[in-house]
Design a protein around this motif. Sequence first.
Motif, short mmCIF file in Angstrom:
data_model
loop_
_atom_site.label_atom_id
_atom_site.label_comp_id
_atom_site.label_asym_id
_atom_site.label_seq_id
_atom_site.Cartn_x
_atom_site.Cartn_y
_atom_site.Cartn_z
N ALA A 252 13.74 10.46 -7.47
CA ALA A 252 14.93 10.00 -8.18
C ALA A 252 15.89 9.29 -7.24
O ALA A 252 16.45 8.23 -7.57
N VAL A 253 16.11 9.85 -6.06
CA VAL A 253 17.01 9.22 -5.10
C VAL A 253 16.45 7.88 -4.64
O VAL A 253 17.19 6.89 -4.52
N ALA A 254 15.14 7.82 -4.42
CA ALA A 254 14.52 6.57 -3.98
C ALA A 254 14.64 5.50 -5.06
O ALA A 254 14.96 4.34 -4.77
N VAL A 255 14.37 5.86 -6.31
CA VAL A 255 14.48 4.89 -7.41
C VAL A 255 15.91 4.38 -7.52
O VAL A 255 16.15 3.16 -7.61
N GLU A 256 16.87 5.28 -7.48
CA GLU A 256 18.27 4.89 -7.61
C GLU A 256 18.67 3.89 -6.53
O GLU A 256 19.27 2.84 -6.81
N HIS A 257 18.35 4.20 -5.27
CA HIS A 257 18.76 3.33 -4.17
C HIS A 257 17.95 2.04 -4.13
O HIS A 257 18.50 0.97 -3.85
N ALA B 183 0.84 -1.20 0.00
CA ALA B 183 0.00 0.00 0.00
C ALA B 183 0.87 1.25 0.00
O ALA B 183 0.66 2.19 -0.77
N THR B 184 1.85 1.26 0.88
CA THR B 184 2.88 2.31 0.89
C THR B 184 4.00 1.84 1.79
O THR B 184 3.76 1.13 2.77
N THR B 185 5.22 2.19 1.44
CA THR B 185 6.37 1.76 2.22
C THR B 185 7.09 2.98 2.78
O THR B 185 7.05 4.06 2.17
N PRO B 186 7.70 2.90 3.95
CA PRO B 186 8.37 4.06 4.53
C PRO B 186 9.43 4.63 3.58
O PRO B 186 10.09 3.89 2.85
N MET B 187 9.58 5.94 3.61
CA MET B 187 10.58 6.58 2.76
C MET B 187 11.98 6.15 3.16
O MET B 187 12.28 6.00 4.35
N LEU B 188 12.82 5.96 2.16
CA LEU B 188 14.22 5.66 2.42
C LEU B 188 14.90 6.90 3.01
O LEU B 188 14.59 8.03 2.63
N ARG B 189 15.83 6.67 3.91
CA ARG B 189 16.51 7.78 4.58
C ARG B 189 17.18 8.69 3.56
O ARG B 189 17.14 9.93 3.69
N GLN B 190 17.79 8.12 2.53
CA GLN B 190 18.48 8.93 1.53
C GLN B 190 17.50 9.85 0.80
O GLN B 190 17.82 11.01 0.49
N ALA B 191 16.29 9.34 0.54
CA ALA B 191 15.28 10.15 -0.15
C ALA B 191 14.77 11.27 0.76
O ALA B 191 14.53 12.41 0.30
N VAL B 192 14.60 10.96 2.04
CA VAL B 192 14.14 11.98 2.99
C VAL B 192 15.15 13.13 3.06
O VAL B 192 14.78 14.31 3.02
N GLY C 182 6.29 6.90 -6.43
CA GLY C 182 7.31 6.99 -5.40
C GLY C 182 7.01 6.26 -4.12
O GLY C 182 7.89 5.60 -3.55
N HIS C 183 5.79 6.33 -3.63
CA HIS C 183 5.52 5.84 -2.27
C HIS C 183 5.50 4.33 -2.16
O HIS C 183 5.40 3.79 -1.06
N LYS C 184 5.60 3.61 -3.28
CA LYS C 184 5.69 2.15 -3.22
C LYS C 184 7.14 1.66 -3.14
O LYS C 184 7.37 0.47 -2.91
N LEU C 185 8.11 2.55 -3.33
CA LEU C 185 9.50 2.11 -3.40
C LEU C 185 10.44 2.90 -2.49
O LEU C 185 11.65 2.82 -2.63
N GLY C 186 9.87 3.64 -1.55
CA GLY C 186 10.69 4.40 -0.61
C GLY C 186 10.83 5.86 -0.95
O GLY C 186 11.67 6.56 -0.38
N GLY C 187 10.00 6.34 -1.87
CA GLY C 187 9.99 7.75 -2.24
C GLY C 187 8.80 8.46 -1.65
O GLY C 187 8.07 7.90 -0.82
N PRO C 188 8.54 9.71 -2.07
CA PRO C 188 7.46 10.50 -1.49
C PRO C 188 6.09 10.16 -2.07
O PRO C 188 5.98 9.64 -3.18
N TYR C 189 5.05 10.46 -1.29
CA TYR C 189 3.69 10.42 -1.81
C TYR C 189 3.54 11.48 -2.89
O TYR C 189 4.21 12.51 -2.88
N GLY C 190 2.61 11.25 -3.82
CA GLY C 190 2.23 12.29 -4.77
C GLY C 190 3.24 12.59 -5.84
O GLY C 190 3.17 13.64 -6.48
N GLN C 191 4.19 11.67 -6.07
CA GLN C 191 5.17 11.89 -7.14
C GLN C 191 5.45 10.56 -7.83
O GLN C 191 5.76 9.56 -7.17
#
Length: 409
Positions: free
Chosen positions: A251-256, A8-17, A204-213
């Motif tokens: 972008a950072v979330a996708v990369e990591h 449903a949604t996964t916590p944001m990765l620290r690098q993305a935050v 984004g929010h399924k892979l550790g990135g932000p909601y709404g992007q």
Amino acid sequence: MTYLDHAATTPMLRQAVLAMTEALARTGNASSLHSAGRFARRQVEESRESIAAALGARPSEVVFTTGGTEGDNLAVKGIFWASRDADPARNRVLVSGTEHHAVLEAAEWLAHHEGAELELLEVDSFGRVRPETLRAALARAPERIALVSVMWANNEVGTVNPIGELASIAHEFGVPLHTDAVQAVGVLPVDFGASGADALTLTGHKLGGPYGQGALLLRREVACTPLMHGGGQERDVRSGTLNVPAVVGLAVAVEHAVADAPRRGAEITELRDELVRRVVEVVPDAVLNGDPGRELIAGGPSRLPGNAHLSFPGCEGDSLIMLMDAQGIECSTGSACTAGVARPSHVLLAMGADEATARGSLRFSLGHTSTAADVAEVGRAIGPVVERARRAGHAGSRQALANSAATGR
């Protein structure tokens, strides 16, 4: 709480935050010509290049959106309109019967409002579209087909589709193929260029990135009519001021996520298999839905690593969720809920399940924060929860029979 709803949604990765927080402190519209605007534009284009590199796409093929729903609607409606404008005879749309509602309802909207002919592709008992099924559907008047849409991996039961093979078949008939890869990107090996897909949705929010992007990967040669008109941003396909901090975070979330997927996928698969083992040990008649996950498809697993979707005979999924939540375990069900009325999972129904099975299922989805302790908690709680849900179900059935007898119905 034990969080097992990563699908449903996964916590944001620290690098993305960290990257997004830093970008939030800056000001600049990426369409402005002054220094702040040019810096924002550079961040956007560097993010575009990063996402493209991670997913086997060209930077010019990355169209930023607000997420999966917009990306699916843009692809399904936009490619349909463009195909029909080029040839009015092309008014058929083929989508699998297990698609996310963002694809299904977009296609249904075209049927109700734009005169499209919608055909739902049959799936097998695992929820997979077989290549021969698509070929047979395409062979029926291929000159009238505007678009095929088949998801990369199912959000409920985790089954992976052979997108490369399906895209190749679609192209034999001169038909573009879109795939909703919201559950796949950052989890499975996804190479847009190698897949042959003409359009691919991610969020984004399924892979550790932000909601709404999110983003729609769209081949340059594929025509797509925009849903929104305005400033002409994003190749004139998607207008709107870009959310620069969110783009950077995505972008950072996708990369990591992509770089770490092989290691993380192996760990999560072990946890998932242990979770299923513990559940079936305690509830022997529980049934795992979807592909068993023992095969390979296009170099990756045939089931999402973190997906454990199980049916519990004699239970209602919504009751199971509430009882699990009371035990401190957060998971989900395959049934949708509209205006407080539970409905059976359309995915399980398409796979051939009966309504009772389609109503009595739970989805445990693991992610990058999941641990062995989380799995142990499920093993501890599931037995008493299922027993209580079954008692409640039997009591409800008896009450319903008593009410029926009292009213003569």
